[in-house]
Write a protein that holds these residues in place. Sequence first.
Motif, PDB file in Angstrom:
ATOM      1  N   HIS A 274       0.837  -1.206   0.000  1.00  0.00           N
ATOM      2  CA  HIS A 274       0.000   0.000   0.000  1.00  0.00           C
ATOM      3  C   HIS A 274       0.870   1.254   0.000  1.00  0.00           C
ATOM      4  O   HIS A 274       0.610   2.215  -0.724  1.00  0.00           O
ATOM      5  CB  HIS A 274      -0.921   0.007   1.223  1.00  0.00           C
ATOM      6  CG  HIS A 274      -2.099  -0.908   1.109  1.00  0.00           C
ATOM      7  ND1 HIS A 274      -3.051  -0.778   0.119  1.00  0.00           N
ATOM      8  CD2 HIS A 274      -2.477  -1.977   1.859  1.00  0.00           C
ATOM      9  CE1 HIS A 274      -3.975  -1.716   0.263  1.00  0.00           C
ATOM     10  NE2 HIS A 274      -3.646  -2.460   1.306  1.00  0.00           N
ATOM     11  N   ALA A 275       1.925   1.235   0.836  1.00  0.00           N
ATOM     12  CA  ALA A 275       2.788   2.409   0.958  1.00  0.00           C
ATOM     13  C   ALA A 275       3.568   2.664  -0.332  1.00  0.00           C
ATOM     14  O   ALA A 275       3.917   3.812  -0.637  1.00  0.00           O
ATOM     15  CB  ALA A 275       3.758   2.213   2.124  1.00  0.00           C
ATOM     16  N   ASP A 276       3.842   1.606  -1.093  1.00  0.00           N
ATOM     17  CA  ASP A 276       4.649   1.717  -2.308  1.00  0.00           C
ATOM     18  C   ASP A 276       3.869   2.287  -3.489  1.00  0.00           C
ATOM     19  O   ASP A 276       4.460   2.761  -4.459  1.00  0.00           O
ATOM     20  CB  ASP A 276       5.202   0.333  -2.673  1.00  0.00           C
ATOM     21  CG  ASP A 276       6.229   0.395  -3.792  1.00  0.00           C
ATOM     22  OD1 ASP A 276       7.184   1.195  -3.671  1.00  0.00           O
ATOM     23  OD2 ASP A 276       6.078  -0.345  -4.785  1.00  0.00           O
ATOM     24  N   ALA A 277       2.534   2.244  -3.418  1.00  0.00           N
ATOM     25  CA  ALA A 277       1.709   2.695  -4.542  1.00  0.00           C
ATOM     26  C   ALA A 277       1.596   4.221  -4.555  1.00  0.00           C
ATOM     27  O   ALA A 277       1.130   4.808  -3.578  1.00  0.00           O
ATOM     28  CB  ALA A 277       0.325   2.066  -4.450  1.00  0.00           C
ATOM     29  N   PRO A 278       2.002   4.886  -5.646  1.00  0.00           N
ATOM     30  CA  PRO A 278       1.895   6.352  -5.706  1.00  0.00           C
ATOM     31  C   PRO A 278       0.449   6.839  -5.609  1.00  0.00           C
ATOM     32  O   PRO A 278       0.178   7.895  -5.052  1.00  0.00           O
ATOM     33  CB  PRO A 278       2.494   6.697  -7.083  1.00  0.00           C
ATOM     34  CG  PRO A 278       3.310   5.504  -7.465  1.00  0.00           C
ATOM     35  CD  PRO A 278       2.626   4.329  -6.847  1.00  0.00           C
ATOM     36  N   THR A 279      -0.479   6.036  -6.134  1.00  0.00           N
ATOM     37  CA  THR A 279      -1.903   6.346  -6.040  1.00  0.00           C
ATOM     38  C   THR A 279      -2.652   5.069  -5.691  1.00  0.00           C
ATOM     39  O   THR A 279      -2.129   3.953  -5.852  1.00  0.00           O
ATOM     40  CB  THR A 279      -2.461   6.892  -7.373  1.00  0.00           C
ATOM     41  OG1 THR A 279      -2.381   5.842  -8.362  1.00  0.00           O
ATOM     42  CG2 THR A 279      -1.682   8.107  -7.853  1.00  0.00           C
ATOM     43  N   ALA A 280      -3.900   5.228  -5.236  1.00  0.00           N
ATOM     44  CA  ALA A 280      -4.703   4.050  -4.883  1.00  0.00           C
ATOM     45  C   ALA A 280      -4.897   3.151  -6.100  1.00  0.00           C
ATOM     46  O   ALA A 280      -4.894   1.920  -5.986  1.00  0.00           O
ATOM     47  CB  ALA A 280      -6.048   4.498  -4.317  1.00  0.00           C
ATOM     48  N   GLU A 281      -5.041   3.769  -7.274  1.00  0.00           N
ATOM     49  CA  GLU A 281      -5.294   3.007  -8.492  1.00  0.00           C
ATOM     50  C   GLU A 281      -4.091   2.143  -8.892  1.00  0.00           C
ATOM     51  O   GLU A 281      -4.243   1.154  -9.613  1.00  0.00           O
ATOM     52  CB  GLU A 281      -5.636   3.956  -9.648  1.00  0.00           C
ATOM     53  CG  GLU A 281      -6.973   4.682  -9.505  1.00  0.00           C
ATOM     54  CD  GLU A 281      -6.941   5.766  -8.427  1.00  0.00           C
ATOM     55  OE1 GLU A 281      -8.020   6.063  -7.855  1.00  0.00           O
ATOM     56  OE2 GLU A 281      -5.836   6.309  -8.159  1.00  0.00           O
ATOM     57  N   GLU A 282      -2.902   2.516  -8.439  1.00  0.00           N
ATOM     58  CA  GLU A 282      -1.692   1.785  -8.817  1.00  0.00           C
ATOM     59  C   GLU A 282      -1.309   0.709  -7.787  1.00  0.00           C
ATOM     60  O   GLU A 282      -0.251   0.097  -7.896  1.00  0.00           O
ATOM     61  CB  GLU A 282      -0.530   2.762  -8.992  1.00  0.00           C
ATOM     62  CG  GLU A 282      -0.725   3.740 -10.142  1.00  0.00           C
ATOM     63  CD  GLU A 282       0.343   4.818 -10.175  1.00  0.00           C
ATOM     64  OE1 GLU A 282       1.407   4.579 -10.778  1.00  0.00           O
ATOM     65  OE2 GLU A 282       0.113   5.899  -9.587  1.00  0.00           O
ATOM     66  N   THR A 283      -2.178   0.462  -6.815  1.00  0.00           N
ATOM     67  CA  THR A 283      -1.904  -0.560  -5.801  1.00  0.00           C
ATOM     68  C   THR A 283      -1.826  -1.938  -6.447  1.00  0.00           C
ATOM     69  O   THR A 283      -2.657  -2.288  -7.285  1.00  0.00           O
ATOM     70  CB  THR A 283      -3.012  -0.556  -4.731  1.00  0.00           C
ATOM     71  OG1 THR A 283      -3.108   0.737  -4.154  1.00  0.00           O
ATOM     72  CG2 THR A 283      -2.702  -1.566  -3.637  1.00  0.00           C
ATOM     73  N   ASP A 284      -0.829  -2.715  -6.064  1.00  0.00           N
ATOM     74  CA  ASP A 284      -0.640  -4.061  -6.609  1.00  0.00           C
ATOM     75  C   ASP A 284      -1.523  -5.043  -5.828  1.00  0.00           C
ATOM     76  O   ASP A 284      -1.065  -5.772  -4.944  1.00  0.00           O
ATOM     77  CB  ASP A 284       0.833  -4.463  -6.507  1.00  0.00           C
ATOM     78  CG  ASP A 284       1.142  -5.766  -7.253  1.00  0.00           C
ATOM     79  OD1 ASP A 284       0.183  -6.508  -7.575  1.00  0.00           O
ATOM     80  OD2 ASP A 284       2.329  -6.046  -7.486  1.00  0.00           O
ATOM     81  N   TRP A 285      -2.815  -5.074  -6.193  1.00  0.00           N
ATOM     82  CA  TRP A 285      -3.771  -5.895  -5.458  1.00  0.00           C
ATOM     83  C   TRP A 285      -3.536  -7.399  -5.653  1.00  0.00           C
ATOM     84  O   TRP A 285      -3.831  -8.198  -4.761  1.00  0.00           O
ATOM     85  CB  TRP A 285      -5.194  -5.536  -5.873  1.00  0.00           C
ATOM     86  CG  TRP A 285      -5.641  -4.216  -5.323  1.00  0.00           C
ATOM     87  CD1 TRP A 285      -5.774  -3.041  -5.990  1.00  0.00           C
ATOM     88  CD2 TRP A 285      -5.977  -3.935  -3.960  1.00  0.00           C
ATOM     89  NE1 TRP A 285      -6.174  -2.041  -5.145  1.00  0.00           N
ATOM     90  CE2 TRP A 285      -6.304  -2.561  -3.891  1.00  0.00           C
ATOM     91  CE3 TRP A 285      -6.030  -4.702  -2.799  1.00  0.00           C
ATOM     92  CZ2 TRP A 285      -6.691  -1.950  -2.708  1.00  0.00           C
ATOM     93  CZ3 TRP A 285      -6.417  -4.097  -1.612  1.00  0.00           C
ATOM     94  CH2 TRP A 285      -6.746  -2.735  -1.578  1.00  0.00           C
ATOM     95  N   VAL A 286      -2.984  -7.779  -6.788  1.00  0.00           N
ATOM     96  CA  VAL A 286      -2.722  -9.203  -7.026  1.00  0.00           C
ATOM     97  C   VAL A 286      -1.711  -9.722  -6.005  1.00  0.00           C
ATOM     98  O   VAL A 286      -1.891 -10.785  -5.399  1.00  0.00           O
ATOM     99  CB  VAL A 286      -2.212  -9.434  -8.465  1.00  0.00           C
ATOM    100  CG1 VAL A 286      -1.756 -10.885  -8.643  1.00  0.00           C
ATOM    101  CG2 VAL A 286      -3.290  -9.090  -9.472  1.00  0.00           C
ATOM    102  N   GLN A 287      -0.636  -8.936  -5.784  1.00  0.00           N
ATOM    103  CA  GLN A 287       0.354  -9.340  -4.777  1.00  0.00           C
ATOM    104  C   GLN A 287      -0.232  -9.315  -3.375  1.00  0.00           C
ATOM    105  O   GLN A 287       0.086 -10.162  -2.541  1.00  0.00           O
ATOM    106  CB  GLN A 287       1.579  -8.404  -4.838  1.00  0.00           C
ATOM    107  CG  GLN A 287       2.817  -9.073  -5.383  1.00  0.00           C
ATOM    108  CD  GLN A 287       4.084  -8.349  -4.981  1.00  0.00           C
ATOM    109  OE1 GLN A 287       4.732  -8.736  -4.008  1.00  0.00           O
ATOM    110  NE2 GLN A 287       4.418  -7.314  -5.720  1.00  0.00           N
ATOM    111  N   ILE A 288      -1.110  -8.348  -3.117  1.00  0.00           N
ATOM    112  CA  ILE A 288      -1.724  -8.262  -1.790  1.00  0.00           C
ATOM    113  C   ILE A 288      -2.577  -9.504  -1.521  1.00  0.00           C
ATOM    114  O   ILE A 288      -2.556 -10.065  -0.416  1.00  0.00           O
ATOM    115  CB  ILE A 288      -2.552  -6.960  -1.661  1.00  0.00           C
ATOM    116  CG1 ILE A 288      -1.598  -5.764  -1.562  1.00  0.00           C
ATOM    117  CG2 ILE A 288      -3.483  -7.020  -0.445  1.00  0.00           C
ATOM    118  CD1 ILE A 288      -2.285  -4.413  -1.542  1.00  0.00           C
TER     119      ILE A 288
END
Length: 385
Positions: A274-288
Amino acid sequence: MSAGVDEARIRSLTPSVLGILVRRGADFAAAEDALQEALVEAVRVWPADPPRDPKGWLVTVAWRRFLDAARADAARRRREDLADEEPPPGPAPAADDTLNLYFLCAHPSLTPSSAVALTLRAVGGLTTRQIAQAYLVPEATMAQRISRAKRTVSGVRFDRHGDVATVLRVLYLVFNEGYSGDVDLAAEAIRLTRQLASSIDHPEVSGLLALMLLHHARRAARTAPDGSLVPLAEQDRTRWDTGAIAEGVHILQAALARDRLGEFQAQAAVAALHADAPTAEETDWVQIVEWYDELLLLTDSPVIGLNRAVAVGEADGPRAGLAALAALDDSLPRYDAVAAYLHERDGDLTAAARLYAVAAGKAHDLAERDHLTRQAARLHTLLRG
């Protein structure tokens, strides 16, 4: 404490001084009382006459207070021999029983609330009044809780280590209390976890410290000026503490490299994504989702299941999230809130509005209840329009 006394310095000495008293033969409860008296004396004396060896000063004064109390006690004859053993003034012993104190204060015979209170008092060096204010209970109530806890662990010896996992759960309970009264419990939990990390080389201790730092980094963005909650996706990421994030990620990477994965490391990995994503839309949800799968293998926690359903809804679409949610017990706390969010994402505003209202009625936290109520009202307005 007085402005002339370094409160952080005094509190950092508390566990090692208490450990020395117990190792010399003092009963834990009596040693803790004696140390509290020495701390009060330090606040009175140190501003005008700071000691060259603060730790040695506290040990000497606390030991004398303990001896005074022991002589006046009903068991006086048995304890009086300790008076002959008083060491001469000088530097305090190098031995540090801080780690033993962490284990003692998280002893399995204590309830979670008692373990938290005793940890804050004996390891953290907080006063009973400060702890009572932080937990919004009367000081007399907290004093009784701490006294019972001290009596419970007084017979426990310092001859073997306890369970690290129990200590970490206690520290995480402290962290999750956040801020109340004049004590920042989240910051205090981070300080105590740092101290624990310096006493024991354990990847899960590092994992918990990383998790705390990563969550704490978002604190300034978590509430609006009116006190209302700001969901993660809507937070102003420029207000996140990049220094704390960098430190948390560094600590986490070193822990993960040891290949001894535990619950707190996996939770910290989610927070880092979450902290690594510049924006909410760029969150790596697959890895999460993958990390939540690891967490379920480690804990089988229904709360993790709820969080995973949200992540699946983001990674694979809201209907996939609802399917994951359907496999869980609908009586779980926050179940209705998660269902509401996923139904809204799926376009079913009527169901979402109803579920937000249901979730608000079940919420115990006032800020969360207000947030859910506003979500329901927002959707009702859209439906009427």
